[in-house]
Design an enzyme around this catalytic site. Sequence first.
Site, PDB file in Angstrom:
ATOM      1  N   CYS A 121       6.822   8.528   8.438  1.00  0.00           N
ATOM      2  CA  CYS A 121       8.271   8.304   8.325  1.00  0.00           C
ATOM      3  C   CYS A 121       8.973   9.526   7.749  1.00  0.00           C
ATOM      4  O   CYS A 121      10.200   9.613   7.791  1.00  0.00           O
ATOM      5  CB  CYS A 121       8.548   7.088   7.455  1.00  0.00           C
ATOM      6  SG  CYS A 121       7.745   5.602   8.063  1.00  0.00           S
ATOM      7  N   HIS A 268      15.282   7.705   3.971  1.00  0.00           N
ATOM      8  CA  HIS A 268      14.541   6.979   5.008  1.00  0.00           C
ATOM      9  C   HIS A 268      14.798   5.481   4.838  1.00  0.00           C
ATOM     10  O   HIS A 268      14.815   4.961   3.718  1.00  0.00           O
ATOM     11  CB  HIS A 268      13.052   7.305   4.871  1.00  0.00           C
ATOM     12  CG  HIS A 268      12.162   6.375   5.625  1.00  0.00           C
ATOM     13  ND1 HIS A 268      12.387   6.043   6.944  1.00  0.00           N
ATOM     14  CD2 HIS A 268      11.043   5.681   5.243  1.00  0.00           C
ATOM     15  CE1 HIS A 268      11.454   5.191   7.339  1.00  0.00           C
ATOM     16  NE2 HIS A 268      10.627   4.957   6.336  1.00  0.00           N
ATOM     17  N   ASN A 299      13.120  -0.543  10.086  1.00  0.00           N
ATOM     18  CA  ASN A 299      12.511   0.725   9.674  1.00  0.00           C
ATOM     19  C   ASN A 299      11.975   1.406  10.935  1.00  0.00           C
ATOM     20  O   ASN A 299      10.994   0.953  11.511  1.00  0.00           O
ATOM     21  CB  ASN A 299      11.396   0.410   8.675  1.00  0.00           C
ATOM     22  CG  ASN A 299      10.590   1.632   8.261  1.00  0.00           C
ATOM     23  OD1 ASN A 299      10.632   2.675   8.904  1.00  0.00           O
ATOM     24  ND2 ASN A 299       9.828   1.484   7.186  1.00  0.00           N
TER      25      ASN A 299
HETATM   26  O1  UT7 Z   1       8.295   3.429   6.086  1.00  0.00           O
HETATM   27  C1  UT7 Z   1       7.118   3.890   5.513  1.00  0.00           C
HETATM   28  C2  UT7 Z   1       7.101   3.644   4.035  1.00  0.00           C
HETATM   29  N1  UT7 Z   1       7.045   2.254   3.798  1.00  0.00           N
HETATM   30  C3  UT7 Z   1       7.584   1.731   2.726  1.00  0.00           C
HETATM   31  O2  UT7 Z   1       8.179   2.432   1.935  1.00  0.00           O
HETATM   32  C4  UT7 Z   1       7.420   0.249   2.500  1.00  0.00           C
HETATM   33  C5  UT7 Z   1       7.335  -0.070   1.041  1.00  0.00           C
HETATM   34  N2  UT7 Z   1       7.056  -1.466   0.766  1.00  0.00           N
HETATM   35  C6  UT7 Z   1       7.927  -2.485   1.009  1.00  0.00           C
HETATM   36  O3  UT7 Z   1       8.994  -2.265   1.567  1.00  0.00           O
HETATM   37  C7  UT7 Z   1       7.582  -3.845   0.487  1.00  0.00           C
HETATM   38  O4  UT7 Z   1       6.349  -3.773  -0.175  1.00  0.00           O
HETATM   39  C8  UT7 Z   1       7.531  -4.957   1.571  1.00  0.00           C
HETATM   40  C9  UT7 Z   1       8.945  -5.272   2.041  1.00  0.00           C
HETATM   41  C10 UT7 Z   1       6.649  -4.531   2.724  1.00  0.00           C
HETATM   42  C11 UT7 Z   1       6.953  -6.241   0.956  1.00  0.00           C
HETATM   43  O5  UT7 Z   1       7.758  -6.644  -0.153  1.00  0.00           O
HETATM   44  P1  UT7 Z   1       7.107  -6.907  -1.579  1.00  0.00           P
HETATM   45  O6  UT7 Z   1       8.213  -7.297  -2.466  1.00  0.00           O
HETATM   46  O7  UT7 Z   1       6.301  -5.708  -1.975  1.00  0.00           O
HETATM   47  O8  UT7 Z   1       6.195  -8.140  -1.289  1.00  0.00           O
HETATM   48  P2  UT7 Z   1       4.706  -8.422  -1.819  1.00  0.00           P
HETATM   49  O9  UT7 Z   1       3.735  -7.889  -0.838  1.00  0.00           O
HETATM   50  O10 UT7 Z   1       4.581  -7.982  -3.254  1.00  0.00           O
HETATM   51  O11 UT7 Z   1       4.663  -9.993  -1.789  1.00  0.00           O
HETATM   52  C12 UT7 Z   1       5.473 -10.796  -2.652  1.00  0.00           C
HETATM   53  C13 UT7 Z   1       5.265 -12.267  -2.332  1.00  0.00           C
HETATM   54  C14 UT7 Z   1       3.804 -12.694  -2.314  1.00  0.00           C
HETATM   55  O12 UT7 Z   1       3.764 -14.049  -2.758  1.00  0.00           O
HETATM   56  P3  UT7 Z   1       3.383 -14.410  -4.264  1.00  0.00           P
HETATM   57  O13 UT7 Z   1       2.015 -13.819  -4.467  1.00  0.00           O
HETATM   58  O14 UT7 Z   1       4.435 -13.753  -5.118  1.00  0.00           O
HETATM   59  O15 UT7 Z   1       3.436 -15.900  -4.268  1.00  0.00           O
HETATM   60  C15 UT7 Z   1       3.416 -12.641  -0.855  1.00  0.00           C
HETATM   61  O16 UT7 Z   1       2.374 -13.531  -0.539  1.00  0.00           O
HETATM   62  O17 UT7 Z   1       5.755 -12.562  -1.030  1.00  0.00           O
HETATM   63  C16 UT7 Z   1       4.691 -13.049  -0.169  1.00  0.00           C
HETATM   64  N3  UT7 Z   1       4.847 -12.407   1.124  1.00  0.00           N
HETATM   65  C17 UT7 Z   1       5.600 -12.904   2.097  1.00  0.00           C
HETATM   66  N4  UT7 Z   1       6.336 -14.026   2.210  1.00  0.00           N
HETATM   67  C18 UT7 Z   1       7.022 -14.215   3.355  1.00  0.00           C
HETATM   68  C19 UT7 Z   1       4.330 -11.218   1.520  1.00  0.00           C
HETATM   69  N5  UT7 Z   1       4.766 -10.914   2.757  1.00  0.00           N
HETATM   70  C20 UT7 Z   1       5.545 -11.948   3.145  1.00  0.00           C
HETATM   71  C21 UT7 Z   1       6.289 -12.201   4.302  1.00  0.00           C
HETATM   72  N6  UT7 Z   1       7.000 -13.345   4.357  1.00  0.00           N
HETATM   73  N7  UT7 Z   1       6.319 -11.332   5.343  1.00  0.00           N
END
Ligand code: UT7
Length: 351
Positions: A121, A268, A299
């Site tokens: 990216c 980005h 993205n």
């Molecule tokens: O472009 C290249 C560079 N990329 C980036 O910079 C991406 C950086 N990362 C992100 O943007 C974020 O990490 C995401 C948007 C991908 C994910 O968000 P997050 O706040 O980091 O979510 P997480 O993985 O920490 O998950 C939080 C909670 C979890 O549940 P509990 O354990 O809190 O109960 C997950 O199981 O959300 C749950 N979860 C979801 N729920 C619904 C994880 N993915 C999903 C989903 N839908 N898709």
Amino acid sequence: MNITATTGHRNVSILGIGAYRPKRVVTNDEVCETLDSSDEWIFERSGIRSRRWISGDETARSMAVAAADRAITNSGIDRSDIGALILATGSWKTKIPHGGPVVALDLGINGIPAFDVASGCGGFGYGLGLATDMIRSGSAEHVLVIGVETMSVVMDPTDRDTAFIFGDGAGAVVVGPSEENGISPTVWGSDGENSDAISQNYDIPEYMNRAEEFQSKDPETDPIGRMVVEMQGSRVFRWAAITLPKALGKVLEQSGVPKEDVEIFIPHQANARINTLMKANLGLPDDVPVANDIETTGNTSAASIPLAIEEMLVSGKAKGGQTALLLGFGAGLSYAGQVVTLPPAPIEASF
Ligand code: UT7
């Protein structure tokens, strides 16, 4: 032996911008027909409401050409003056041949040096840095830099880490000599220790006229096998929180532009939360607009910065001639940033 050394133009700017957004709009609700998630969760965690995915005969090649064509028109230069083409992409379907030469062919400028840059990216920032340095060193007079991605066909539609986040599109700029300098030195870097945080499994398939099939097929029963991008989202988020504020500070320092003079922030489009955090960390005033093209474009990896610049100029949130801070980051893990003077609002726009 006296071997010739060239020098070019000290002052270099973005002369014109162009973009292409696929026709098909995909809402969060549509993504959630396959993905175990919800519109609310996706918007709250990423800032995305909808994204564009390719359909029909749209391809990375057709989008790159359309965006570049507009950038050339909007720059006002003759295409025969373009001396090199840099294609930033991670999802181009072949490594051999790489995409640059066929994009140049389709643009009617076959024969020029045309090559791909793979830096995830952050790829557009790398391309812009290379183009600027090529013009400064005299290896080309005008350089076309294109970011293009078809992420929708290289995702597992059931993967909660990726399926909701990525979109497709292309953005391009023409870079060339200018009276005043409009592009700062590039601040760039990489971290191979965290390289497995964003990765792929195997090859990219032929998807021409089959995009929808790849975007919706259940990978469990997929007989074709295809490349899928995998991302440990929260690991990348943590890396971004530590690495990017330092990178932004260095970009400003090397540009000589005080942060009070930054008029627009165009990072980005990975996650709206990351962008809001970066702005707050940097202490940019509240009234400095931050690009938020992610809301309706998703993205788009290496295409996201030129797409976001174009959106800000077309919507009037930014104006040509304003001073913008850019920062790309992602797979590698890597990053690249510059302070730039924005080009004029495009006459030929993508929407
Ligand atoms: O472009 C290249 C560079 N990329 C980036 O910079 C991406 C950086 N990362 C992100 O943007 C974020 O990490 C995401 C948007 C991908 C994910 O968000 P997050 O706040 O980091 O979510 P997480 O993985 O920490 O998950 C939080 C909670 C979890 O549940 P509990 O354990 O809190 O109960 C997950 O199981 O959300 C749950 N979860 C979801 N729920 C619904 C994880 N993915 C999903 C989903 N839908 N898709």
